[in-house]
Scaffold this active site. Structure first.
Site, PDB file in Angstrom:
ATOM      1  N   TYR A 178      44.879  41.679  39.047  1.00  0.00           N
ATOM      2  CA  TYR A 178      43.751  42.785  39.160  1.00  0.00           C
ATOM      3  C   TYR A 178      43.080  42.825  37.892  1.00  0.00           C
ATOM      4  O   TYR A 178      42.231  43.490  37.668  1.00  0.00           O
ATOM      5  CB  TYR A 178      44.525  44.275  39.495  1.00  0.00           C
ATOM      6  CG  TYR A 178      45.172  44.130  40.686  1.00  0.00           C
ATOM      7  CD1 TYR A 178      44.871  43.329  41.868  1.00  0.00           C
ATOM      8  CD2 TYR A 178      46.038  45.471  41.297  1.00  0.00           C
ATOM      9  CE1 TYR A 178      45.570  43.570  43.178  1.00  0.00           C
ATOM     10  CE2 TYR A 178      46.516  45.525  42.398  1.00  0.00           C
ATOM     11  CZ  TYR A 178      46.500  44.311  43.521  1.00  0.00           C
ATOM     12  OH  TYR A 178      46.710  44.531  44.924  1.00  0.00           O
ATOM     13  N   LYS A 201      56.724  34.409  43.394  1.00  0.00           N
ATOM     14  CA  LYS A 201      56.323  33.608  44.213  1.00  0.00           C
ATOM     15  C   LYS A 201      56.377  32.157  43.541  1.00  0.00           C
ATOM     16  O   LYS A 201      55.542  31.372  43.336  1.00  0.00           O
ATOM     17  CB  LYS A 201      54.828  33.735  44.743  1.00  0.00           C
ATOM     18  CG  LYS A 201      54.466  32.734  45.983  1.00  0.00           C
ATOM     19  CD  LYS A 201      55.098  32.949  47.201  1.00  0.00           C
ATOM     20  CE  LYS A 201      54.428  31.965  48.384  1.00  0.00           C
ATOM     21  NZ  LYS A 201      55.517  31.847  49.432  1.00  0.00           N
ATOM     22  N   ASP A 252      57.168  36.526  50.253  1.00  0.00           N
ATOM     23  CA  ASP A 252      57.021  36.522  51.775  1.00  0.00           C
ATOM     24  C   ASP A 252      58.133  36.877  52.493  1.00  0.00           C
ATOM     25  O   ASP A 252      58.356  37.752  53.297  1.00  0.00           O
ATOM     26  CB  ASP A 252      56.519  35.209  52.095  1.00  0.00           C
ATOM     27  CG  ASP A 252      57.165  34.146  51.630  1.00  0.00           C
ATOM     28  OD1 ASP A 252      57.990  34.230  50.515  1.00  0.00           O
ATOM     29  OD2 ASP A 252      56.733  32.852  51.886  1.00  0.00           O
ATOM     30  N   ASP A 308      52.008  46.299  44.775  1.00  0.00           N
ATOM     31  CA  ASP A 308      50.945  47.025  45.650  1.00  0.00           C
ATOM     32  C   ASP A 308      51.252  46.865  46.904  1.00  0.00           C
ATOM     33  O   ASP A 308      51.399  47.952  47.743  1.00  0.00           O
ATOM     34  CB  ASP A 308      49.354  46.388  45.028  1.00  0.00           C
ATOM     35  CG  ASP A 308      48.468  47.406  45.476  1.00  0.00           C
ATOM     36  OD1 ASP A 308      48.845  48.208  46.276  1.00  0.00           O
ATOM     37  OD2 ASP A 308      47.416  46.938  45.479  1.00  0.00           O
ATOM     38  N   ASP A 362      53.713  49.714  49.618  1.00  0.00           N
ATOM     39  CA  ASP A 362      52.895  50.359  50.475  1.00  0.00           C
ATOM     40  C   ASP A 362      53.842  50.185  51.885  1.00  0.00           C
ATOM     41  O   ASP A 362      54.213  50.977  52.601  1.00  0.00           O
ATOM     42  CB  ASP A 362      51.630  49.928  50.837  1.00  0.00           C
ATOM     43  CG  ASP A 362      50.683  50.815  49.805  1.00  0.00           C
ATOM     44  OD1 ASP A 362      51.134  51.415  49.061  1.00  0.00           O
ATOM     45  OD2 ASP A 362      49.425  50.861  50.186  1.00  0.00           O
TER      46      ASP A 362
END
Ligand code: NAD
Length: 367
Positions: A144, A195, A228, A252, A256
């Protein structure tokens, strides 16, 4: 008498409604505990655009600078949706605030009381005791904020957009330190999510977290999981996590997902802690509900004030070192909700109360 000096940035739509509920609760506990509240309200988001022409005016930033913490509502809504993306309330207020105060550590409790399992889209038999986990998300690094960022039209007419994911060892170490503190206050289990099978930044992330925990917190049980798989495991059996730690973009998304499985956004609080200490030697932080401005229910005394009240409790815990007072507020919210006084978002067919009556009940539970 201890003085709690904080900035109040209520924002838009339900922001001011739930903020006034949180302030009523804070004023009540302050009277009970012999604390003095010294707070200053300032405009932010759409309200600030309307009044000052910018979502984060210099005057608001000054109020925040002079405070030991920021109690934030939420910003944005249909009124400002037609503005260019960069000028929209969330983007133009929250991201600069995070950057200005280097609010690198986002702590989000994922809490669902057993009495509210109906609120979760998960099957009740998977979460017989509700959900009680914590997400620690790195908030100022990663894709970001990384440079370069660009959109270019190529010679052949195609268009190419670039974002850059960057992490430094020092950034990973400081967020790991926050996660260690959180894990030590709970079950001493920490799961780091990355990851590392694909991304260079994740390889550095995994090695740094492993080395840092081995050196500074050998008492913790550390595990690693690919993002994942973590997304699947959260939906399958969320309580297998206790504290999970992850980088900005993964956090993020996972936080959520965690909010959804925990039911109403009206119940979820968050803390974003900064790199610098406040005047009390505690972390400067911004405290806000996980949800947005809920324009669909604004102005009708329908909003659930719990997320904002629980965010105020986090502020007492982290920025003012008042853990026992924070626990009292958390217990009062829990007692109120489990005894059946609930706003519409968590009522499930029972008679619902409004924001004001819910706040009254929480204040009564504090007595
Ligand atoms: P939202 O979180 O505002 O609302 C989603 C749903 O959850 C709505 O049905 C709403 O009524 C409900 N809800 C949220 N908080 C609630 C509460 N306290 N009590 C009862 N119900 C509640 O998300 P959205 O509709 O996607 O966004 C609305 C606006 O909020 C947008 O402009 C968005 O940009 C902004 N937003 C701001 C923040 C922030 O300030 N940090 C975060 C998310 C969204």
């Amino acid at each position: 008498m201890s003085t709690l000096k904080f900035a109040v940035l209520a924002g838009d739509y339900i922001g001011p409604e739930v903020m006034s509920a949180a302030l009523r609760v804070l004023e009540h506990v302050a009277r009970q505990e012999g604390l003095k509240l010294d707070y200053t309200a300032a405009e932010v988001g759409g309200a600030a655009i309307d009044r000052h022409g910018s979502a984060l005016p210099a005057s608001t930033l000054q109020v925040c600078e002079a405070a030991d913490a920021i109690l934030f509502g939420s910003v944005g809504g249909p009124k400002w949706e037609k503005l260019p993306t960069k000028e929209q309330p969330e983007r133009a207020a929250l991201l600069p605030l995070r950057k200005h105060f280097t609010l690198f550590a986002n702590i989000r409790p994922g809490l669902l009381y057993p009495e509210l399992t109906d609120a979760s889209p998960l099957k009740a038999e998977r979460i017989p005791d509700g959900i009680d986990i914590v997400c620690i998300r790195e908030l100022t690094g990663g894709i970001y904020f990384g440079q370069p960022k660009s959109t270019t039209t190529l010679a052949n007419g195609d268009i190419e957009a670039i974002d850059t994911m960057v992490y430094r060892k020092s950034e990973i170490e400081r967020i790991t330190a926050v996660a260690i503190t959180a894990a030590r206050g709970r079950k001493k289990q920490l799961c780091s999510v990355d990851k590392a099978n694909v991304l260079e930044t994740s390889v550095l992330w995994r090695k740094t977290v492993s080395d840092y925990v081995a050196a500074h917190a050998p008492d913790l049980k550390l595990s690693h999981m690919y993002v994942d798989n973590a997304a699947m495991q959260l939906a399958r059996d969320p309580n297998q996590f206790d504290v999970f730690l992850t980088e900005n973009m993964f956090g993020d998304i996972l936080s959520d997902e965690m909010a959804v499985i925990c039911g109403s956004l009206g119940m979820l609080s968050s803390a974003s802690l900064g790199a610098r200490d406040n005047s009390l030697g505690k972390p400067f932080g911004l405290y806000e509900p996980a949800g947005g401005t809920a324009p669909d229910i604004a102005g009708q005394d329908l909003a659930n004030p719990c997320a904002q009240i629980l965010s105020a409790a986090l502020m007492l815990r982290y920025s003012f070192g008042l853990d026992s007072v924070a626990r009292r507020i958390e217990a009062a919210v829990r007692q109120t909700v489990t005894s059946g006084t609930r706003t519409g978002d968590i009522a499930f067919g029972r008679a619902a109360v409004g924001t004001t009556a819910m706040t009254d009940a929480i204040i009564a539970a504090l007595d």
